[in-house]
Design a protein around this motif. Structure first.
Motif, short mmCIF file in Angstrom:
data_model
loop_
_atom_site.label_atom_id
_atom_site.label_comp_id
_atom_site.label_asym_id
_atom_site.label_seq_id
_atom_site.Cartn_x
_atom_site.Cartn_y
_atom_site.Cartn_z
N CYS A 60 -5.52 -17.63 8.57
CA CYS A 60 -5.06 -16.76 9.65
C CYS A 60 -4.53 -15.43 9.09
O CYS A 60 -3.87 -15.39 8.06
N ALA A 61 -4.81 -14.38 9.84
CA ALA A 61 -4.31 -13.06 9.49
C ALA A 61 -2.90 -12.88 10.05
O ALA A 61 -2.50 -13.57 10.99
N CYS A 62 -2.17 -11.93 9.46
CA CYS A 62 -0.79 -11.71 9.92
C CYS A 62 -0.74 -10.90 11.20
O CYS A 62 0.20 -11.03 11.99
N GLY A 63 -1.74 -10.04 11.43
CA GLY A 63 -1.76 -9.23 12.64
C GLY A 63 -0.74 -8.12 12.68
O GLY A 63 -0.57 -7.46 13.69
N ASN A 64 -0.05 -7.88 11.56
CA ASN A 64 0.96 -6.83 11.52
C ASN A 64 0.30 -5.46 11.55
O ASN A 64 -0.72 -5.22 10.90
N ARG A 65 0.89 -4.54 12.29
CA ARG A 65 0.27 -3.22 12.46
C ARG A 65 0.29 -2.39 11.17
O ARG A 65 -0.38 -1.35 11.11
N ASN A 66 1.03 -2.82 10.16
CA ASN A 66 1.07 -2.10 8.88
C ASN A 66 0.13 -2.70 7.84
O ASN A 66 0.05 -2.18 6.74
N CYS A 67 -0.54 -3.77 8.18
CA CYS A 67 -1.35 -4.50 7.20
C CYS A 67 -2.67 -3.77 6.91
O CYS A 67 -3.41 -3.45 7.84
N PRO A 68 -2.97 -3.52 5.64
CA PRO A 68 -4.24 -2.86 5.31
C PRO A 68 -5.45 -3.76 5.49
O PRO A 68 -6.58 -3.28 5.46
N SER A 69 -5.23 -5.08 5.67
CA SER A 69 -6.34 -6.02 5.80
C SER A 69 -6.62 -6.42 7.24
O SER A 69 -7.62 -7.08 7.51
N CYS A 70 -5.75 -6.05 8.15
CA CYS A 70 -5.90 -6.43 9.57
C CYS A 70 -6.22 -5.20 10.42
O CYS A 70 -6.21 -4.08 9.94
N GLY A 71 -6.47 -5.45 11.67
CA GLY A 71 -6.57 -4.35 12.63
C GLY A 71 -7.94 -3.77 12.85
O GLY A 71 -8.11 -2.89 13.70
N HIS A 72 -8.95 -4.23 12.11
CA HIS A 72 -10.28 -3.63 12.26
C HIS A 72 -10.86 -3.87 13.66
O HIS A 72 -11.46 -2.97 14.25
N LEU A 73 -10.66 -5.06 14.19
CA LEU A 73 -11.19 -5.37 15.52
C LEU A 73 -10.45 -4.58 16.59
O LEU A 73 -11.07 -4.03 17.52
N LYS A 74 -9.13 -4.49 16.46
CA LYS A 74 -8.34 -3.70 17.41
C LYS A 74 -8.70 -2.23 17.32
O LYS A 74 -8.67 -1.50 18.33
N GLU A 75 -9.03 -1.79 16.13
CA GLU A 75 -9.44 -0.39 15.94
C GLU A 75 -10.72 -0.10 16.72
O GLU A 75 -10.81 0.92 17.42
N GLN A 76 -11.70 -0.99 16.62
CA GLN A 76 -12.95 -0.79 17.37
C GLN A 76 -12.71 -0.84 18.87
O GLN A 76 -13.31 -0.08 19.64
N GLN A 77 -11.85 -1.73 19.30
CA GLN A 77 -11.51 -1.83 20.72
C GLN A 77 -10.85 -0.53 21.21
O GLN A 77 -11.19 -0.02 22.28
#
Length: 442
Positions: A98-115
């Motif tokens: 599982c990913a952390c989903g933190n808004r500062n994480c360099p490894s997360c957020g790609h899907l939210k970015e596309q959305q």
């Protein structure tokens, strides 16, 4: 048969041996091995895992930032649990940490970015120009802002918004759409507070009976007027914060408790002209005869989107690290433009700079104003498209689940088995011991 999972999922699993039974761990490792071909995918996470604990023994870290760093270090390691995908038809089992989903994480957020990009593109008004503005601040204020982030950065947002809205209404009698994104960093990770703004070249009149278009590639407001009004609003707001006792002073800013030193700071900020950079963007519709090349509206949105769910640096800029330091690419600017250079920082210095860009909990770094203000956005967009006789449909990504977004943007249907294409059962946040039991039963 040995099964495979994405790289990084069990790279740190052995550090959690005390949390699970030895036989469960041994079984898990015997069934699943990473297939990363020797490449390190989550470099910043691994770097923080190795050096952040030592950093904390030498430097104080606020509890709020400590929680963020712990989340980043645990991201996609299994410490936050696993998502278990099981096909009842063919028995195929897949596990993903599982990913952390933190808004500062360099490894997360790609899907939210596309959305986010898709939703913003659906809000673009066709046939009008758009402009990319950058509002900066004098470097004299950097330390004071860092010590008073909520107050000073809120003031920055309000100053930018009020400047554009006031001049637009006074000079053209309209309210444009405004999208703002706060950046706290330069390419070298030093503090550099500035706001990127996307402004529509058109807006609603006060009576909302007309949508005025600006049919020119030049920004509809004079740059010098923007700079003067922006400076005046920010400085007036900062003086009000001081007068009402809302500013804190410590360290290098302790001297500003003295009224003489405070006046010197004000004079240093008033003296130069504040920089407001303006770029004309290529419009959405080709029949508009304005700018013919350069940055497009989509380019600007993608640039803003990079930092809606991430912070100052990503894994792609990291070249490597060891006990002597970490190396990363950055842009070195001069009068002729910029060149890509390599910087090497000691682990403590890199972590210190990284920590300075973690904003207070709940602070919104992406904001909208004008006819795009959140409370009236939908109503205004529907009205504008009626006035322009254009169809308007909000992007469906707004209400999509994560599984639906994966299928929409990447063509990957995680609800179907990759082997037999049957429906699968998905179990979220499963502990490794529970996962081992499910694998045995499969």
């Amino acid at each position: 048969m040995t099964k495979h999972i994405p790289s990084g999922d069990i790279s740190l699993l052995k550090r959690d041996e005390g949390d699970i039974k030895a036989e469960d761990l041994e079984f898990f490792l015997s069934q699943y091995v990473p297939h990363n071909n020797g490449k390190r995918k989550y470099i910043i996470r691994d770097f923080l895992t190795e050096y952040f604990q030592d950093y904390c023994t030498r430097h104080p870290v606020p509890e709020e930032k400590l929680k963020v760093m712990n989340a980043l270090i645990a991201c996609k390691t299994g410490r936050l649990g696993y998502t278990l995908v099981e096909c009842k038809s063919c028995g195929r089992v897949e596990m993903n940490a599982c990913a952390c989903g933190n808004r500062n994480c360099p490894s997360c957020g790609h899907l939210k970015e596309q959305q986010w990009i898709a939703m913003r593109q659906a809000e673009v008004i066709k046939g009008i120009p758009y402009f990319h503005l950058t509002f900066t601040l004098p470097h004299h204020l950097t330390a004071l802002i860092y010590q008073n982030q909520k107050e000073m950065l809120n003031l920055l947002f309000h100053s930018v918004k009020d400047t554009i809205l006031a001049l637009s209404r006074d000079k053209l009698g309209m309210t444009p759409g405004i999208l703002m994104n706060l950046h706290t960093f330069g390419s070298n990770l030093h503090l550099h507070y500035h706001i990127h703004v996307l402004v529509s070249g058109g807006g609603l009149t006060a009576d909302q009976k007309e949508f005025k278009k600006c049919l020119s590639s030049q920004f509809f407001l004079p740059q010098k007027a923007i700079s003067r009004v922006y400076k005046g609003k920010f400085m007036d707001g900062m003086k009000q914060l001081r007068n009402t006792g809302k500013l804190q002073y410590a360290g290098d800013c302790l001297k500003y408790r003295n009224s003489y030193e405070w006046k010197e700071l004000l004079n240093a900020c008033y003296e130069p002209e504040w920089n407001v950079d303006i770029k004309s963007l290529v419009p959405v519709m080709p029949e508009w005869n304005g700018a013919s090349g350069g940055e497009t509206v989509e380019d600007a949105m993608r640039y803003l989107a990079r930092y809606t769910n991430r912070t100052a640096i990503s894994d792609s800029r990291i070249l490597g690290y060891d006990e002597n330091g970490i190396r990363f690419k950055y842009k070195a600017y001069d009068h002729s433009g910029y060149s890509t250079e390599i910087m090497k920082l000691k682990p403590d210095e890199f972590i210190r700079r990284f920590l300075t860009h973690l904003l207070p909990k709940g602070f919104m770094r992406v904001r909208a104003a004008g006819f795009l203000a959140g409370c009236v956005r939908q109503k205004n967009l529907e009205l504008i498209h009626r006035l322009l006789a254009q169809p308007y449909t909000p992007h469906p990504a707004k209400s999509m689940t994560a599984a639906e977004l994966l299928k929409y943007f990447y063509g990957r249907d995680i609800t179907k088995c990759q082997r037999c294409h049957s429906e699968v059962e998905i179990y979220h946040r499963v502990h490794v011991a529970d996962a081992a039991n499910r694998i045995r039963a499969a």
